[in-house]
Design an enzyme around this catalytic site. Structure first.
Site, PDB file in Angstrom:
ATOM      1  N   ASP A 103      -9.289  24.382  -4.087  1.00  0.00           N
ATOM      2  CA  ASP A 103      -9.567  24.307  -2.659  1.00  0.00           C
ATOM      3  C   ASP A 103      -8.474  24.996  -1.841  1.00  0.00           C
ATOM      4  O   ASP A 103      -7.278  24.818  -2.104  1.00  0.00           O
ATOM      5  CB  ASP A 103      -9.668  22.829  -2.245  1.00  0.00           C
ATOM      6  CG  ASP A 103     -10.160  22.682  -0.816  1.00  0.00           C
ATOM      7  OD1 ASP A 103     -10.230  23.707  -0.100  1.00  0.00           O
ATOM      8  OD2 ASP A 103     -10.472  21.559  -0.411  1.00  0.00           O
ATOM      9  N   PHE A 135      -2.422  12.828   4.731  1.00  0.00           N
ATOM     10  CA  PHE A 135      -2.596  11.472   5.265  1.00  0.00           C
ATOM     11  C   PHE A 135      -1.395  10.987   6.060  1.00  0.00           C
ATOM     12  O   PHE A 135      -1.501  10.056   6.832  1.00  0.00           O
ATOM     13  CB  PHE A 135      -2.850  10.476   4.114  1.00  0.00           C
ATOM     14  CG  PHE A 135      -4.101  10.755   3.344  1.00  0.00           C
ATOM     15  CD1 PHE A 135      -5.280  11.070   4.003  1.00  0.00           C
ATOM     16  CD2 PHE A 135      -4.113  10.694   1.964  1.00  0.00           C
ATOM     17  CE1 PHE A 135      -6.445  11.326   3.294  1.00  0.00           C
ATOM     18  CE2 PHE A 135      -5.277  10.948   1.240  1.00  0.00           C
ATOM     19  CZ  PHE A 135      -6.441  11.262   1.913  1.00  0.00           C
ATOM     20  N   HIS A 185       2.035  -4.113  14.814  1.00  0.00           N
ATOM     21  CA  HIS A 185       2.553  -2.961  14.063  1.00  0.00           C
ATOM     22  C   HIS A 185       2.651  -1.818  15.060  1.00  0.00           C
ATOM     23  O   HIS A 185       1.653  -1.464  15.681  1.00  0.00           O
ATOM     24  CB  HIS A 185       1.622  -2.604  12.901  1.00  0.00           C
ATOM     25  CG  HIS A 185       2.245  -1.679  11.886  1.00  0.00           C
ATOM     26  ND1 HIS A 185       2.756  -0.445  12.237  1.00  0.00           N
ATOM     27  CD2 HIS A 185       2.460  -1.812  10.558  1.00  0.00           C
ATOM     28  CE1 HIS A 185       3.254   0.133  11.151  1.00  0.00           C
ATOM     29  NE2 HIS A 185       3.096  -0.668  10.124  1.00  0.00           N
ATOM     30  N   SER A 221       2.909   3.572  11.925  1.00  0.00           N
ATOM     31  CA  SER A 221       3.745   3.946  10.798  1.00  0.00           C
ATOM     32  C   SER A 221       4.556   5.188  11.154  1.00  0.00           C
ATOM     33  O   SER A 221       4.031   6.150  11.709  1.00  0.00           O
ATOM     34  CB  SER A 221       2.861   4.215   9.576  1.00  0.00           C
ATOM     35  OG  SER A 221       3.668   4.268   8.425  1.00  0.00           O
ATOM     36  N   GLY A 245       6.673   0.259  10.229  1.00  0.00           N
ATOM     37  CA  GLY A 245       6.917   1.404  11.106  1.00  0.00           C
ATOM     38  C   GLY A 245       8.323   1.957  10.994  1.00  0.00           C
ATOM     39  O   GLY A 245       8.591   3.048  11.487  1.00  0.00           O
ATOM     40  N   GLU A 265       6.956  -6.210   7.954  1.00  0.00           N
ATOM     41  CA  GLU A 265       6.152  -5.627   6.865  1.00  0.00           C
ATOM     42  C   GLU A 265       6.539  -4.176   6.620  1.00  0.00           C
ATOM     43  O   GLU A 265       5.702  -3.282   6.688  1.00  0.00           O
ATOM     44  CB  GLU A 265       4.658  -5.701   7.231  1.00  0.00           C
ATOM     45  CG  GLU A 265       4.131  -7.093   7.475  1.00  0.00           C
ATOM     46  CD  GLU A 265       2.768  -7.089   8.172  1.00  0.00           C
ATOM     47  OE1 GLU A 265       2.296  -6.004   8.579  1.00  0.00           O
ATOM     48  OE2 GLU A 265       2.181  -8.168   8.304  1.00  0.00           O
ATOM     49  N   PRO A 266       7.816  -3.911   6.320  1.00  0.00           N
ATOM     50  CA  PRO A 266       8.229  -2.524   6.118  1.00  0.00           C
ATOM     51  C   PRO A 266       7.603  -1.933   4.857  1.00  0.00           C
ATOM     52  O   PRO A 266       7.499  -2.608   3.839  1.00  0.00           O
ATOM     53  CB  PRO A 266       9.751  -2.633   5.952  1.00  0.00           C
ATOM     54  CG  PRO A 266       9.966  -4.020   5.423  1.00  0.00           C
ATOM     55  CD  PRO A 266       8.910  -4.871   6.071  1.00  0.00           C
ATOM     56  N   GLY A 267       7.186  -0.689   4.940  1.00  0.00           N
ATOM     57  CA  GLY A 267       6.665   0.020   3.774  1.00  0.00           C
ATOM     58  C   GLY A 267       7.565   1.203   3.494  1.00  0.00           C
ATOM     59  O   GLY A 267       8.450   1.150   2.632  1.00  0.00           O
ATOM     60  N   LYS A 303       0.810  -1.225   0.000  1.00  0.00           N
ATOM     61  CA  LYS A 303       0.000   0.000   0.000  1.00  0.00           C
ATOM     62  C   LYS A 303       0.840   1.269   0.000  1.00  0.00           C
ATOM     63  O   LYS A 303       0.421   2.310  -0.479  1.00  0.00           O
ATOM     64  CB  LYS A 303      -0.945   0.013   1.217  1.00  0.00           C
ATOM     65  CG  LYS A 303      -0.295   0.368   2.564  1.00  0.00           C
ATOM     66  CD  LYS A 303      -1.400   0.698   3.600  1.00  0.00           C
ATOM     67  CE  LYS A 303      -0.847   1.156   4.933  1.00  0.00           C
ATOM     68  NZ  LYS A 303      -0.286   0.099   5.771  1.00  0.00           N
TER      69      LYS A 303
HETATM   70  C1  LIG Z   1       0.726   0.235   6.545  1.00  0.00           C
HETATM   71  C2  LIG Z   1       1.120  -1.073   7.072  1.00  0.00           C
HETATM   72  C3  LIG Z   1       2.468  -1.478   6.998  1.00  0.00           C
HETATM   73  C4  LIG Z   1       3.585  -0.585   6.508  1.00  0.00           C
HETATM   74  O1  LIG Z   1       3.886   0.378   7.454  1.00  0.00           O
HETATM   75  P1  LIG Z   1       5.171   1.330   7.281  1.00  0.00           P
HETATM   76  O2  LIG Z   1       5.052   2.255   8.437  1.00  0.00           O
HETATM   77  O3  LIG Z   1       5.047   2.019   5.984  1.00  0.00           O
HETATM   78  O4  LIG Z   1       6.375   0.494   7.387  1.00  0.00           O
HETATM   79  C5  LIG Z   1       2.762  -2.753   7.427  1.00  0.00           C
HETATM   80  N1  LIG Z   1       1.818  -3.586   7.911  1.00  0.00           N
HETATM   81  C6  LIG Z   1       0.522  -3.222   8.000  1.00  0.00           C
HETATM   82  C7  LIG Z   1      -0.466  -4.189   8.518  1.00  0.00           C
HETATM   83  C8  LIG Z   1       0.134  -1.952   7.603  1.00  0.00           C
HETATM   84  O5  LIG Z   1      -1.141  -1.590   7.707  1.00  0.00           O
END
Ligand SMILES: *Cc1c(COP(=O)(O)O)cnc(C)c1O
Length: 445
Positions: free
Chosen positions: A384, A340, A221, A224, A261, A291-293, A93
């Site tokens: 806006d 966001f 988690h 983030s 996170g 689950e790094p994003g 995501k």
């Molecule tokens: C959004 C999310 C992540 C990613 O989080 P980051 O802060 O971007 O690393 C991982 N796991 C879950 C379940 C999330 O909702």
């Protein structure tokens, strides 16, 4: 904050050597970050030079990204160096860019998906379904059926109703109990919405047992953009408690999912605390995934925006003049991260045609001769009033219509949450480059 130059300066090399405790791996080019900046600068300038606002077709001057796949490659090596026990499952995501997914798939990461479309994107790359975790504790029924059909077995839950749903739709799914964390020190809190409290985990596991469901692990988690390493320590301890609770019910849990996170700037410290906590509370027989994003993508993307309009503002009382600059991207577009994700993107000058100091020159604007600092506010293109990128920004260069600004660190939670509001595009061109031969080889660049 001192603006950083796009062309590498001595400062970049100095800050690189200050970070020398991070020894580049064999596969990583020696001055990766400096080379990255130079290559991004070149790509930005090349595209900007090819655009003439006075003659171009509508939209040719649209904002665009430059994405350095080498940056993502380096982040992956860094992850392996500092957090080798944790197998990353990239949170799609955060930035579902197809090239990003392709590179991560080639590097062997797993993926955290939260919808059918995300699952599809990853499966289409040829990734084995066992590398996907459907990490959304409150799932759409038809998506659960779809996950079952595709063989995406790993998924999270955090409430009793979800267990009945899974029993009905996918009874042999591999389930992770998502627990609450203290996310008060994070940028985006998630525990307001998801996660079971330790008061409820006993009941949840008991129901799972009664329904004969296959609970295989615990997930959390810490929020983030986490900033407190202690949050990881506490979460790992809580996860241990739930592992033991499950054991008392006859479950032998196999996997701990430490979520996301992670922030690039503080990653090494977070990883150190997390590694120690993991080794203290979990024997090597327990598999650990994450689950790094944002960690993977934030610094890889730079965006360039065109100044489409300027308004001079005269403050008669104070006797000062300032300018309102209107860009062709804003909070309804790729700067959605302001709304966001609580971000404050920093403008930097890419092209200032009227400035004596620089044309197509990305040298730090504060160094531009003897010019006095000018005061700007920066706005997006929609009608806006909340569409404001920066209420106050000072720069010694005189900026006008046709000039370009750029913003670094625009890879996380930006284009994925852009809208089409007011008829502006929600998709923008991306110029892909690679500052790491390893990444180029994997992507065929
Ligand atoms: C959004 C999310 C992540 C990613 O989080 P980051 O802060 O971007 O690393 C991982 N796991 C879950 C379940 C999330 O909702």
């Amino acid at each position: 904050m001192a603006p950083s130059a796009i062309t590498p300066t001595t400062e970049d090399y100095v800050s690189l050597s200050l970070k020398a405790n991070y020894t580049p791996c064999l596969e990583e080019s020696h001055n990766g970050k400096a080379l990255s900046k130079a290559m991004i600068g070149r790509a930005l300038q090349q595209r900007v030079q090819s655009i003439d606002e006075d003659t171009c077709e509508p939209g040719e001057e649209d904002a665009f990204f430059v994405a350095d796949m080498g940056d993502i490659y380096r982040q992956h090596l860094r992850w392996k160096k500092h957090l080798n026990r944790v197998k990353p499952h990239y949170a799609v995501k955060c930035n579902p860019d197809p090239q990003v997914l392709r590179l991560l798939a080639a590097m062997g990461t797993g993926f955290d998906c939260a919808s059918k479309a995300e699952i599809d994107m990853v499966l289409r790359l040829g990734v084995d379904p066992s590398r996907i975790i459907y990490a959304q504790p409150c799932k759409t029924k038809s998506y659960v059926r779809y996950a079952s059909k595709q063989g995406v077995r790993q998924m999270t839950f955090d409430n009793l109703d979800e267990l009945y749903k899974i029993k009905e739709l996918f009874p042999d799914a591999e389930l992770y109990l998502r627990i609450l964390t203290d996310d008060s020190a994070s940028l985006c809190r998630l525990s307001l919405k998801f996660g079971a409290s330790l008061d409820d985990t006993g009941d949840l596991l008991a129901l799972a047992r009664k329904l004969d469901l296959n609970v295989v692990g615990v997930a959390f988690h810490v929020g983030s953009g986490a900033s407190d390493p202690a949050a990881f320590l506490k979460a790992v301890r809580d996860a241990r408690f739930v592992f033991d609770q499950a054991a008392a019910l006859g479950y032998e849990l196999k996997t701990l999912d430490v979520g996301g996170g992670f922030v690039s700037e503080t990653f090494d410290d977070m990883a150190a605390v997390l590694s120690v906590a993991l080794d203290e509370y979990f024997p090597p027989s327990v598999r650990v995934i994450g689950e790094p994003g944002r960690y993977y993508v934030s610094s890889a993307f730079t965006i360039a925006c065109n100044v489409i309009a300027r308004r001079s503002v005269e403050d008669k009382v104070l006797g000062v003049n300032s300018y309102m600059l209107y860009l062709n991207d804003g909070v309804y577009g790729n700067f959605s991260s302001i709304m966001f994700d609580h971000q404050h993107p920093i403008p930097r000058v890419l092209k200032a045609a009227n400035s004596p100091a620089s044309t197509y020159d990305a040298v730090a604007p504060y160094d531009a001769g003897n010019n006095l600092p000018l005061e700007y506010s920066i706005w997006g293109p929609t009608c806006d009033g909340i569409d404001c990128i920066s209420e106050s920004w000072t720069c010694t260069q005189t900026l006008d219509v046709g000039d370009w600004l750029y913003f670094e660190d625009m890879g996380a939670y930006t284009k994925c949450s852009a809208t089409k509001f007011n008829g502006f595009s929600d998709s923008h061109a991306t110029v892909y480059i690679s500052s790491e031969p390893g990444a180029s080889a994997l992507l065929g660049y």
